[in-house]
Design a protein around this motif. Structure first.
Motif, PDB file in Angstrom:
ATOM      1  N   MET A   1      37.552 -50.645  18.621  1.00 32.95           N
ATOM      2  CA  MET A   1      37.928 -51.193  17.331  1.00 32.95           C
ATOM      3  C   MET A   1      37.221 -50.431  16.223  1.00 32.95           C
ATOM      4  O   MET A   1      36.035 -50.131  16.325  1.00 32.95           O
ATOM      5  N   GLU A   2      37.949 -50.108  15.182  1.00 30.90           N
ATOM      6  CA  GLU A   2      37.404 -49.336  14.071  1.00 30.90           C
ATOM      7  C   GLU A   2      36.539 -50.216  13.164  1.00 30.90           C
ATOM      8  O   GLU A   2      36.873 -51.356  12.874  1.00 30.90           O
ATOM      9  N   SER A   3      35.416 -49.662  12.722  1.00 28.40           N
ATOM     10  CA  SER A   3      34.520 -50.386  11.816  1.00 28.40           C
ATOM     11  C   SER A   3      35.129 -50.487  10.433  1.00 28.40           C
ATOM     12  O   SER A   3      35.742 -49.543   9.947  1.00 28.40           O
ATOM     13  N   ARG A   4      34.946 -51.645   9.807  1.00 31.22           N
ATOM     14  CA  ARG A   4      35.436 -51.825   8.449  1.00 31.22           C
ATOM     15  C   ARG A   4      34.410 -51.301   7.452  1.00 31.22           C
ATOM     16  O   ARG A   4      33.216 -51.577   7.572  1.00 31.22           O
ATOM     17  N   VAL A   5      34.896 -50.564   6.470  1.00 30.55           N
ATOM     18  CA  VAL A   5      34.058 -50.003   5.423  1.00 30.55           C
ATOM     19  C   VAL A   5      33.949 -51.016   4.297  1.00 30.55           C
ATOM     20  O   VAL A   5      34.941 -51.628   3.914  1.00 30.55           O
ATOM     21  N   TYR A   6      32.740 -51.193   3.783  1.00 31.04           N
ATOM     22  CA  TYR A   6      32.569 -52.004   2.583  1.00 31.04           C
ATOM     23  C   TYR A   6      31.496 -51.369   1.705  1.00 31.04           C
ATOM     24  O   TYR A   6      30.734 -50.509   2.153  1.00 31.04           O
ATOM     25  N   LEU A   7      31.484 -51.785   0.454  1.00 35.13           N
ATOM     26  CA  LEU A   7      30.505 -51.294  -0.508  1.00 35.13           C
ATOM     27  C   LEU A   7      29.573 -52.429  -0.877  1.00 35.13           C
ATOM     28  O   LEU A   7      29.991 -53.580  -0.957  1.00 35.13           O
ATOM     29  N   ARG A   8      28.321 -52.072  -1.126  1.00 33.36           N
ATOM     30  CA  ARG A   8      27.365 -53.050  -1.638  1.00 33.36           C
ATOM     31  C   ARG A   8      26.532 -52.381  -2.715  1.00 33.36           C
ATOM     32  O   ARG A   8      26.454 -51.158  -2.803  1.00 33.36           O
ATOM     33  N   GLY A   9      25.913 -53.187  -3.536  1.00 35.40           N
ATOM     34  CA  GLY A   9      25.085 -52.662  -4.608  1.00 35.40           C
ATOM     35  C   GLY A   9      23.927 -51.825  -4.086  1.00 35.40           C
ATOM     36  O   GLY A   9      23.384 -52.084  -3.015  1.00 35.40           O
ATOM     37  N   PHE A  10      23.567 -50.812  -4.852  1.00 34.94           N
ATOM     38  CA  PHE A  10      22.421 -49.963  -4.546  1.00 34.94           C
ATOM     39  C   PHE A  10      21.144 -50.738  -4.859  1.00 34.94           C
ATOM     40  O   PHE A  10      21.023 -51.339  -5.918  1.00 34.94           O
ATOM     41  N   GLU A  11      20.221 -50.745  -3.923  1.00 32.65           N
ATOM     42  CA  GLU A  11      18.948 -51.449  -4.092  1.00 32.65           C
ATOM     43  C   GLU A  11      17.808 -50.445  -4.073  1.00 32.65           C
ATOM     44  O   GLU A  11      17.899 -49.396  -3.440  1.00 32.65           O
ATOM     45  N   SER A  12      16.729 -50.786  -4.733  1.00 34.91           N
ATOM     46  CA  SER A  12      15.589 -49.851  -4.779  1.00 34.91           C
ATOM     47  C   SER A  12      15.073 -49.529  -3.377  1.00 34.91           C
ATOM     48  O   SER A  12      14.594 -48.419  -3.132  1.00 34.91           O
ATOM     49  N   SER A  13      15.196 -50.452  -2.440  1.00 34.65           N
ATOM     50  CA  SER A  13      14.734 -50.198  -1.066  1.00 34.65           C
ATOM     51  C   SER A  13      15.597 -49.160  -0.339  1.00 34.65           C
ATOM     52  O   SER A  13      15.197 -48.666   0.724  1.00 34.65           O
ATOM     53  N   ASP A  14      16.739 -48.787  -0.899  1.00 33.29           N
ATOM     54  CA  ASP A  14      17.597 -47.767  -0.294  1.00 33.29           C
ATOM     55  C   ASP A  14      16.997 -46.366  -0.402  1.00 33.29           C
ATOM     56  O   ASP A  14      17.538 -45.419   0.166  1.00 33.29           O
ATOM     57  N   TYR A  15      15.900 -46.228  -1.124  1.00 35.67           N
ATOM     58  CA  TYR A  15      15.306 -44.907  -1.310  1.00 35.67           C
ATOM     59  C   TYR A  15      14.954 -44.244   0.021  1.00 35.67           C
ATOM     60  O   TYR A  15      14.993 -43.021   0.151  1.00 35.67           O
ATOM     61  N   LYS A  16      14.608 -45.031   1.034  1.00 33.63           N
ATOM     62  CA  LYS A  16      14.255 -44.451   2.340  1.00 33.63           C
ATOM     63  C   LYS A  16      15.455 -43.734   2.955  1.00 33.63           C
ATOM     64  O   LYS A  16      15.313 -42.686   3.571  1.00 33.63           O
ATOM     65  N   ILE A  58      27.217 -46.664 -12.042  1.00 33.10           N
ATOM     66  CA  ILE A  58      27.269 -47.694 -11.005  1.00 33.10           C
ATOM     67  C   ILE A  58      27.122 -46.983  -9.669  1.00 33.10           C
ATOM     68  O   ILE A  58      27.902 -46.083  -9.346  1.00 33.10           O
ATOM     69  N   ARG A  59      26.114 -47.388  -8.920  1.00 33.22           N
ATOM     70  CA  ARG A  59      25.844 -46.784  -7.617  1.00 33.22           C
ATOM     71  C   ARG A  59      26.066 -47.839  -6.544  1.00 33.22           C
ATOM     72  O   ARG A  59      25.503 -48.931  -6.626  1.00 33.22           O
ATOM     73  N   LEU A  60      26.873 -47.488  -5.551  1.00 29.76           N
ATOM     74  CA  LEU A  60      27.194 -48.412  -4.468  1.00 29.76           C
ATOM     75  C   LEU A  60      26.962 -47.729  -3.131  1.00 29.76           C
ATOM     76  O   LEU A  60      27.295 -46.553  -2.955  1.00 29.76           O
ATOM     77  N   MET A  61      26.400 -48.464  -2.202  1.00 25.01           N
ATOM     78  CA  MET A  61      26.169 -47.928  -0.863  1.00 25.01           C
ATOM     79  C   MET A  61      27.412 -48.165  -0.017  1.00 25.01           C
ATOM     80  O   MET A  61      28.040 -49.219  -0.087  1.00 25.01           O
ATOM     81  N   VAL A  62      27.755 -47.163   0.789  1.00 24.23           N
ATOM     82  CA  VAL A  62      28.877 -47.243   1.715  1.00 24.23           C
ATOM     83  C   VAL A  62      28.336 -47.745   3.046  1.00 24.23           C
ATOM     84  O   VAL A  62      27.409 -47.147   3.604  1.00 24.23           O
ATOM     85  N   CYS A  63      28.912 -48.828   3.524  1.00 23.66           N
ATOM     86  CA  CYS A  63      28.410 -49.458   4.744  1.00 23.66           C
ATOM     87  C   CYS A  63      29.544 -49.708   5.727  1.00 23.66           C
ATOM     88  O   CYS A  63      30.701 -49.808   5.338  1.00 23.66           O
ATOM     89  N   LEU A  64      29.173 -49.814   6.986  1.00 18.66           N
ATOM     90  CA  LEU A  64      30.091 -50.227   8.045  1.00 18.66           C
ATOM     91  C   LEU A  64      29.622 -51.584   8.544  1.00 18.66           C
ATOM     92  O   LEU A  64      28.417 -51.823   8.666  1.00 18.66           O
ATOM     93  N   LYS A 100      35.974 -39.311  10.000  1.00 15.17           N
ATOM     94  CA  LYS A 100      36.510 -40.541  10.597  1.00 15.17           C
ATOM     95  C   LYS A 100      37.284 -41.395   9.593  1.00 15.17           C
ATOM     96  O   LYS A 100      37.677 -42.510   9.905  1.00 15.17           O
ATOM     97  N   GLY A 101      37.474 -40.880   8.386  1.00 13.86           N
ATOM     98  CA  GLY A 101      38.237 -41.622   7.385  1.00 13.86           C
ATOM     99  C   GLY A 101      37.404 -42.582   6.544  1.00 13.86           C
ATOM    100  O   GLY A 101      37.932 -43.234   5.647  1.00 13.86           O
ATOM    101  N   TYR A 102      36.108 -42.668   6.812  1.00 14.07           N
ATOM    102  CA  TYR A 102      35.257 -43.588   6.057  1.00 14.07           C
ATOM    103  C   TYR A 102      35.124 -43.169   4.594  1.00 14.07           C
ATOM    104  O   TYR A 102      35.067 -44.012   3.707  1.00 14.07           O
ATOM    105  N   GLY A 103      35.080 -41.867   4.350  1.00 20.29           N
ATOM    106  CA  GLY A 103      34.980 -41.380   2.978  1.00 20.29           C
ATOM    107  C   GLY A 103      36.216 -41.747   2.162  1.00 20.29           C
ATOM    108  O   GLY A 103      36.107 -42.159   1.009  1.00 20.29           O
ATOM    109  N   THR A 104      37.383 -41.619   2.767  1.00 18.83           N
ATOM    110  CA  THR A 104      38.627 -41.991   2.093  1.00 18.83           C
ATOM    111  C   THR A 104      38.628 -43.471   1.750  1.00 18.83           C
ATOM    112  O   THR A 104      38.958 -43.863   0.625  1.00 18.83           O
TER     113      THR A 104
END
Length: 190
Positions: A1-16, A58-64, A100-104
């Motif tokens: 099964m293919e993972s669903r892509v979603y966006l979430r807000g960029f958080e300061s802890s994402d620096y790692k 606006i910065r958003l993280m790409v997540c699966l 894998k189409g995640y960027g699209t």
């Protein structure tokens, strides 16, 4: 099964995560700026500032759904609410996610947000002419090539051209319903 892509807000802890991407030579070679050395402290400070600025960027993280760590980031920068324009950027830092189409999917989610939620009319991007994958990705999402900025980037001892692409709201199209998840808020965007 293919993972669903979603966006979430960029958080300061994402620096790692973003630090790993910035320090990767292959990724660095595909982005439009010069290589610069960044420390964890520098990246943390940037992330703290960037996570609080949502007026012109606006910065958003790409997540699966099935992965804990983000696979990339999409951004809208230079947002101009008078002219209804912005620049888009995408970076998939997790190389296992390439091809894998995640960027699209991620870019389409960003475009849905830009056009439907923010009311923007024109989104443009500048892409190194050597980054064929990114050029194909943008065209797949409906962007049209407008021109070439010749020798506009000096990188690795050479000048490089940038391809200018853009998409107007009236030209945009998405198949079906896009579920946009930002900061755990679900909204349908047609």
């Amino acid at each position: 099964m293919e993972s669903r892509v979603y966006l979430r807000g960029f958080e300061s802890s994402d620096y790692k995560t973003t630090l790993k991407w910035r320090q990767d030579e292959e990724i660095s070679s595909m982005v439009g700026g010069q290589k610069y050395f960044v420390t964890a402290d520098m990246e943390k400070k940037w992330a703290e500032t960037a996570s609080m600025d949502n007026t012109r960027s606006i910065r958003l993280m790409v997540c699966l759904e099935d992965m804990e760590e983000p696979i990339g980031m999409v951004t809208l920068t230079d947002i101009n609410y008078v002219n209804r324009t912005a620049h888009s950027n995408i970076l998939l830092g997790n190389k296992d996610s390439w091809g894998k189409g995640y960027g699209t999917k991620a870019l389409n989610l960003l475009l849905a947000y830009a056009f439907e939620e923010l009311g923007l009319n024109r989104i443009e991007a500048l892409i190194l002419d050597s980054n064929i994958g990114s050029i194909k990705l943008h065209k797949k999402c409906g962007y049209r090539e407008e021109g070439v900025k010749r020798n506009s980037i000096y990188k690795n001892g050479h000048y490089h051209n940038q391809i200018l692409v853009s998409l107007l709201k009236e030209e945009s199209k998405w198949g079906g319903v896009i579920v946009l998840i930002i900061n755990n808020i679900k909204r349908d965007a047609a």
